[in-house]
Write a protein that holds these residues in place. Structure first.
Motif, PDB file in Angstrom:
ATOM      1  N   ASP A  20     -19.246  39.372  -8.516  1.00 15.64           N
ATOM      2  CA  ASP A  20     -20.624  38.988  -8.847  1.00 15.64           C
ATOM      3  C   ASP A  20     -20.761  38.696 -10.343  1.00 15.64           C
ATOM      4  O   ASP A  20     -21.835  38.891 -10.923  1.00 15.64           O
ATOM      5  N   GLY A  21     -19.711  38.279 -10.972  1.00 16.49           N
ATOM      6  CA  GLY A  21     -19.811  37.933 -12.386  1.00 16.49           C
ATOM      7  C   GLY A  21     -19.561  39.090 -13.323  1.00 16.49           C
ATOM      8  O   GLY A  21     -18.944  38.936 -14.357  1.00 16.49           O
ATOM      9  N   TRP A  22     -20.033  40.276 -12.972  1.00 18.15           N
ATOM     10  CA  TRP A  22     -19.883  41.353 -13.959  1.00 18.15           C
ATOM     11  C   TRP A  22     -19.534  42.709 -13.352  1.00 18.15           C
ATOM     12  O   TRP A  22     -19.091  43.607 -14.046  1.00 18.15           O
ATOM     13  N   ARG A  23     -19.715  42.870 -12.056  1.00 22.54           N
ATOM     14  CA  ARG A  23     -19.515  44.198 -11.487  1.00 22.54           C
ATOM     15  C   ARG A  23     -18.026  44.458 -11.233  1.00 22.54           C
ATOM     16  O   ARG A  23     -17.305  43.570 -10.779  1.00 22.54           O
ATOM     17  N   VAL A  24     -17.577  45.690 -11.533  1.00 23.70           N
ATOM     18  CA  VAL A  24     -16.176  46.046 -11.307  1.00 23.70           C
ATOM     19  C   VAL A  24     -15.921  46.096  -9.806  1.00 23.70           C
ATOM     20  O   VAL A  24     -16.668  46.718  -9.054  1.00 23.70           O
ATOM     21  N   ALA A  88     -24.134  51.895  -5.875  1.00 22.16           N
ATOM     22  CA  ALA A  88     -23.505  50.709  -6.463  1.00 22.16           C
ATOM     23  C   ALA A  88     -24.349  50.162  -7.602  1.00 22.16           C
ATOM     24  O   ALA A  88     -25.569  49.988  -7.467  1.00 22.16           O
ATOM     25  N   GLY A  89     -23.700  49.914  -8.728  1.00 22.36           N
ATOM     26  CA  GLY A  89     -24.383  49.327  -9.876  1.00 22.36           C
ATOM     27  C   GLY A  89     -25.045  50.337 -10.792  1.00 22.36           C
ATOM     28  O   GLY A  89     -25.721  49.947 -11.748  1.00 22.36           O
ATOM     29  N   SER A  90     -24.862  51.617 -10.532  1.00 19.14           N
ATOM     30  CA  SER A  90     -25.471  52.637 -11.391  1.00 19.14           C
ATOM     31  C   SER A  90     -24.917  52.573 -12.803  1.00 19.14           C
ATOM     32  O   SER A  90     -23.714  52.376 -13.002  1.00 19.14           O
ATOM     33  N   SER A 219     -31.107  50.944 -13.105  1.00 11.76           N
ATOM     34  CA  SER A 219     -30.332  51.126 -14.330  1.00 11.76           C
ATOM     35  C   SER A 219     -31.098  50.687 -15.558  1.00 11.76           C
ATOM     36  O   SER A 219     -31.833  49.704 -15.546  1.00 11.76           O
ATOM     37  N   GLN A 220     -30.926  51.438 -16.631  1.00 10.58           N
ATOM     38  CA  GLN A 220     -31.586  51.136 -17.895  1.00 10.58           C
ATOM     39  C   GLN A 220     -30.834  50.055 -18.669  1.00 10.58           C
ATOM     40  O   GLN A 220     -31.394  49.418 -19.540  1.00 10.58           O
ATOM     41  N   THR A 221     -29.551  49.930 -18.360  1.00 10.84           N
ATOM     42  CA  THR A 221     -28.756  48.914 -19.061  1.00 10.84           C
ATOM     43  C   THR A 221     -28.726  47.640 -18.229  1.00 10.84           C
ATOM     44  O   THR A 221     -28.763  47.678 -17.014  1.00 10.84           O
ATOM     45  N   GLU A 222     -28.650  46.549 -18.942  1.00  8.74           N
ATOM     46  CA  GLU A 222     -28.601  45.264 -18.274  1.00  8.74           C
ATOM     47  C   GLU A 222     -27.390  44.517 -18.804  1.00  8.74           C
ATOM     48  O   GLU A 222     -27.155  44.494 -20.011  1.00  8.74           O
ATOM     49  N   VAL A 223     -26.608  43.951 -17.924  1.00  9.65           N
ATOM     50  CA  VAL A 223     -25.434  43.195 -18.364  1.00  9.65           C
ATOM     51  C   VAL A 223     -25.828  41.736 -18.513  1.00  9.65           C
ATOM     52  O   VAL A 223     -26.257  41.099 -17.553  1.00  9.65           O
ATOM     53  N   ASP A 224     -25.758  41.244 -19.737  1.00  8.66           N
ATOM     54  CA  ASP A 224     -26.098  39.833 -19.969  1.00  8.66           C
ATOM     55  C   ASP A 224     -25.001  38.929 -19.431  1.00  8.66           C
ATOM     56  O   ASP A 224     -25.253  37.978 -18.701  1.00  8.66           O
ATOM     57  N   SER A 225     -23.802  39.226 -19.831  1.00  5.67           N
ATOM     58  CA  SER A 225     -22.686  38.421 -19.334  1.00  5.67           C
ATOM     59  C   SER A 225     -21.410  39.229 -19.465  1.00  5.67           C
ATOM     60  O   SER A 225     -21.359  40.215 -20.206  1.00  5.67           O
TER      61      SER A 225
END
Lengths: 259, 812
Positions: A20-24, A88-90, A219-225
């Motif tokens: 999905d672009g960024w998820r491990v 997932a995604g935490s 989640s409080q963090t957001e992955v831009d890229s």
């Protein structure tokens, strides 16, 4: 002595993939996080020395049997696995929330965790868990020496200039490093015994955490890229005889002002 | 015949002899009691092969003649002893044997037996003197001067001498119808005994005759506690030898929870392993061939086997010598005679190391009484004692390169290697005790399917930049399925599956061998494919390091993969993969025809499908300067004009001599891989490949073929540090350089790495000219091909180490 080791299942180092672009990608081939194996080894040695029980605690949305089985084969008495698709995604804060909730259901004198993990490399989950539980937090441990009689634990903490010796009352949280020593290689006897050991699977409901407070949405963090590192190229191979080779390497480093 | 009347107190002789025989039998029965504590050994099969083995090794003693003088000496004693036994049997039966043998053919059988016995008796005496001379004066390093050895020589010499003298005086005093056949004693009697009075003749006869019988009886009583026991056990040991492929280690049942994994105590061995101990004659042929021992390491295969025997003897001390008789306390214990320590060997620092593997310490006498507790009557503490650090030091267990030189050398077919791997299995699977570096190799094999720890996705990187495609089996199969559907057979089936192996896939140097090999396959039009990412480590290093768990995981996965494609034939350049796929995968349901690349290439040349042209058209080393800091190993493998590249590689060794080198042949020495020669008999094929390359002159090392000296990488040693003694590859490199050859050819990826490093060290130390190169036979062949297609860049003229190589054996 009761020790809980936080054990993260991470993708095999070198084989990491993003989805999905960024998820491990955690769909296959997870292994125990390297730093967690060092604290696990340290914990097992302490149990051998003082008696007691070592339990591993893992949080992972997908099965992480290989990592957990290895810890059991190395000598952990049993394992707890908080497994819930909602996880997932935490981010690190959500992870800290879940782990501390699970720890409230466990008995311990010490909680161990690796200094950081090879996939996320945040290195703050331990501190988050310790602060939520109000535990003393002893980080970058190179040696862990509990004194069950006095109810204290003494840790040698690596600092930039050497090491500090810090002490805290138990229960306490210790984040350890590679300097604790090489983890043992599980014997076949251990592997076979691990098959009989308990792996408790807990859901979010079991630990009393609302699904809405974890996962990517919460989640409080957001992955831009996320960008994979460029493939390593231009490796410099020195094929000279040792004396000449040494000279070349020094020249090379000097040209980059590294020496 | 009237022995009874000629010999004073004659009736005592058969009686005494009978007592000696009973003593022998009881002592042997006691040895056998330990066998019952051991695991069963499966020897009840292949009777014909076993009989042949007995005839070849025990009767013809073929291996003894590899040392021609010692072999001749031994044969003289052996055959002399056989005929001596006939004479002894005749004496203790009051002439019964003579009566029987002299009956047909007018006594000629007896005449021949007597005459041969007389001549051989002299031969025995000469041989005994020679044997004693060797032990006392010339002292070959492999022999130990022990009381046992000398006593045996004295006993045999005494028996033979007294027989000759007694017979001389008997003939002089009483005469004999067959005296003319008594070729030595009769003239001796006429010479020495005739002048004496009859009473003196009779007295000397009586004394020497009785001395002979007493010596024979003493010998029988002494034998079961001596290394000389091999005269009884060797027949059994050779008949019961391992008949499965030598490179096939026994399969372990990993699921049985109660069993001991591997070998910890003598009870975990098979009884045949204990018989090995009782057959060892301490000749030291194994020791003299062992590369670990030769380079100053504590491993000594001889003292290991002796140590096992001592452990068995220690265990049997609780067994009463007479069955069902209470053990008399304070009765002296039989102690196996031990040799004094062998001399130390030189080490790197010029010192000498203590001899390791010295046999077990004696059981404290207190153990004997405690023993009775075990139902077997064996000394419980001795049976339960770990072999490691009793019969063999812990370090020595890990020094073994499993090269099998000891097994090959042993005249009585003792198996050393399988036992050592058994010990490793126990250390790894039960105790997790092994050299630290092995953890990395184990983990890498387990997680990544290769000991280098490289990602699976990089398995085909070696094929990048080739001018032709390297087909992957999965694609060929898919295309084949499509082709079958629409009627065309463009892809078709494959002739051979190339098993690349981890070394050729991940080691920079060996990637070039893979490129050379597929170039040869491509040139000859062979339809081949590789498994690509589906390939995993064959498991050989894991198995030989004792990690049967990881081995079985890898082996089973590979067998499943291979069975899916069921290739008509598998070719591999790795002797270790070759051995384990051919000899060990059948244990896991994988039966494949596997050929080593040397054999396959030799076949292609013989069929005329590969036509080597001139190899030594040396051109000055061109633009591809390999010295210095160059940009990436992959970048340098770009190709270039076909002939130039090929000759560059092949001719690089001749750089110094320039273009004139074309006229003089290049000298090459070939280093045999243990797993090719000793384990699988592949000796001629690599030499055939070398012979096919023009302008090569082969110079053999002294240790070649089955007597090859390991490079030091076998048995998983590739993945462990070599801290003790001098480095094995340094010693082998010295042997290679001694031939004066400018090229060291190999046929094994690990040998290639080890020899390359050895040569690099020798060059750095000024012990070798800088142009000496190390190269695989496939590279030599590929570089000699006259081709229109650009072959892979092959060869490595640079003896310098590649700093980028991740292999752990590359160290300062």
């Amino acid at each position: 002595m009761r020790i809980v080791v936080l054990l993260k299942a991470v993708p095999v180092v070198g084989n990491e993939k993003l989805v999905d672009g960024w998820r491990v990608d955690r769909s296959a081939g997870l292994e125990a996080n390297g730093n967690d194996e060092y604290v696990l080894e340290a914990g097992l040695k302490l149990i051998e020395q003082h008696g007691g029980e070592l339990v591993t605690l893992t949080m992972c949305p997908t099965p992480a049997m290989e990592a957990i089985r290895k810890a059991l084969a190395m000598g952990a008495a049993r394992a707890v696995h908080v497994q819930d698709p909602a996880l997932a995604g935490s981010d690190t804060l959500a992870t800290g929330l879940v782990l501390s909730a699970a720890l409230r259901k466990l008995e311990y004198d010490l909680v161990f965790a690796g200094a950081d993990t090879s996939d996320g490399q945040g290195g703050i989950v331990g501190a988050a868990v310790a602060s939520r539980l109000g535990l003393p937090y002893l980080s970058y441990a190179a040696r862990i020496e509990p004194d069950p009689g006095a109810g204290t634990v003494r840790v040698r903490r690596i600092s930039a200039t050497g090491y500090d010796v810090i002490e805290a009352p138990m229960p306490a949280f210790v984040a350890g490093t590679q300097l604790l020593g090489e983890p043992r290689y599980p014997s076949l006897r251990g592997i076979m015994q691990a098959r009989q050991k308990e792996i408790a699977s807990w859901t979010l409901a079991d630990v009393g955490v609302e699904p809405s407070s974890v996962g990517s949405a919460a989640s409080q963090t957001e992955v831009d890229s996320a960008t994979p590192p460029p493939p390593r190229g231009g490796a410099t191979v020195v094929r000279e005889a040792p004396e000449v080779a040494a000279e070349r390497i020094v020249e090379f480093l000097a040209s980059r002002r590294l020496v | 015949m009237s022995l009874a009347s000629e010999v004073p107190l004659y009736p005592l002789a058969p009686l005494l002899f009978a007592i000696a025989v009973i003593s022998f039998v009881l002592q042997m029965a006691r040895h056998l009691r330990v066998f019952r504590a051991a695991h069963p050994s499966d020897v009840a099969n292949r009777a014909g092969d076993r009989l042949r083995s007995l005839l070849v090794y025990a009767i013809a003693q073929v291996r003894m003649f590899r040392d021609r003088r010692a072999g001749t000496m031994h044969a003289a004693i052996f055959w002399g002893f056989v005929l001596l036994t006939v004479g002894t049997a005749n004496r203790v039966t009051a002439g019964l044997v003579e009566a029987v043998l002299a009956w047909p053919l007018d006594g000629w059988i007896w005449r021949i037996v007597v005459a041969a016995g007389q001549l051989l008796a002299v031969a025995v005496l000469v041989a005994i003197v020679y044997a004693a001379f060797r032990r006392v004066v010339t002292r070959p390093a492999r022999l130990t001067l022990s009381r046992d050895a000398l006593l045996v020589l004295v006993l045999i010499g005494g028996i033979v001498a007294t027989e000759l003298v007694a017979e001389a005086f008997r003939l002089a005093r009483y005469g004999d119808p067959y005296e003319a056949a008594t070729l030595v004693s009769w003239p001796l009697g006429r010479l020495v005994a005739a002048p004496l009075s009859p009473s003196a003749q009779q007295a000397i006869f009586g004394v020497t005759w009785w001395a002979n019988i007493l010596l024979v009886c003493a010998f029988l009583v002494y034998l079961p506690g001596s290394k000389h026991l091999h005269i009884a056990t060797a027949f059994f040991n050779t008949a019961f030898r391992k008949l499965t492929p030598r490179g096939e280690l026994p399969r372990m049942d990993l699921e049985s929870e109660s069993a001991t994994f591997g070998v910890r105590t003598i009870a975990d061995l098979g009884w045949k392993d204990l018989l090995d101990g009782f057959t060892c004659t301490e000749c030291g042929r194994c020791q003299s061939q062992c590369p670990a021992w030769a380079t100053g390491k504590p491993l000594n295969p001889k003292t290991f086997i002796m140590g096992l025997r001592q452990m068995a003897v220690d265990a049997e001390q609780g067994v009463p010598i007479l069955p069902a008789m209470p053990r008399i306390s304070g009765m002296p214990r039989v102690t196996w005679l031990r040799p004094s320590d062998a001399p130390g060997r030189p080490t790197a620092d010029g010192g000498s190391v203590a001899v390791g593997g010295s046999p077990a310490t004696s059981v404290p006498s207190g153990d004997g009484s405690a023993s009775a507790a075990t139902g077997t009557g064996l000394v419980a503490s001795a049976v339960a004692r770990p072999i490691v650090d009793t019969a063999i030091p812990y370090d020595a267990v890990w020094d073994c390169v499993t090269c099998g030189a000891c097994v090959e050398a042993c005249p009585v077919t003792i198996e050393h290697v399988d036992k050592i791997v058994g010990l490793r299995r126990n250390l790894v699977l039960e105790e997790s005790r092994f050299p630290q570096e092995a953890t990395t190799a184990f983990t890498n094999m387990e997680r990544h399917g290769n000991p280098w720890g490289q990602p699976r996705t990089a398995r085909l990187d070696w094929a990048k930049g080739l001018s032709f495609d390297v087909p992957v089996a999965a694609d060929v199969m898919a295309r084949g399925a499509e082709g079958g559907a629409d009627g065309s057979s463009a892809a078709g089936p494959i002739d051979v599956l190339y098993w690349v192996g981890c070394a050729a896939a991940f080691d920079d140097r060996n990637r070039r061998v893979a490129r050379a090999l597929v170039t040869c396959l491509h040139e000859s039009g062979v339809r081949f494919a590789v498994l690509g990412q589906e390939e995993s480590c064959s498991g050989d290093p894991a198995r030989r390091m004792g990690n049967e768990y990881v081995y079985q995981m890898l082996a089973q996965a590979n067998v499943d993969t291979l069975n899916r494609y069921s290739p008509p034939k598998i070719v591999t350049a790795c002797p270790h993969c070759f051995n384990t796929i051919a000899n060990e995968y059948p244990q896991f349901g994988g039966r494949f025809e596997v050929v080593h690349h040397s054999a396959y290439l030799a076949g292609l040349v013989a069929e005329g499908r590969l036509r080597p042209a001139s190899a030594a058209r040396a051109e000055p080393a061109g633009a591809e300067a390999r010295a210095g800091v160059e940009g990436g190993s992959a970048g340098a493998e770009g190709g270039g004009p076909a002939v130039a590249v090929a000759t560059h590689a092949a001719g690089a060794g001749d750089r110094a001599s320039g273009a004139s080198a074309a006229a003089s042949p290049r000298s090459v020495t070939y280093h045999d891989s243990c797993y090719l020669t000793r384990y699988n008999g592949v000796i001629e094929q690599p030499r055939a490949v070398l012979a096919a390359v023009p302008d090569l002159e082969l110079r053999e090392m002294e240790r070649n073929g089955r007597q090859s000296f390991c490079c030091g990488a076998g048995g998983g040693r590739m993945w462990m540090e070599e801290r003790r003694g001098i480095r094995i590859n340094a010693e082998r490199t010295r042997q290679a350089l001694e031939t004066g050859a400018s090229t060291v050819a190999t046929a094994c990826p690990f040998c290639l790495v080890m020899m390359r490093d050895g040569v690099a060290d020798a060059v750095a130390a000024g012990a070798a000219p800088p142009q000496v190169q190390t190269i695989d036979i496939a590279e030599l062949l590929a570089s000699s091909l006259a081709s229109s297609r650009p072959p892979a860049k092959v060869g490595d003229a640079s003896p310098h180490r590649e700093a980028a190589t991740a292999s752990p054996e590359v160290s300062g």
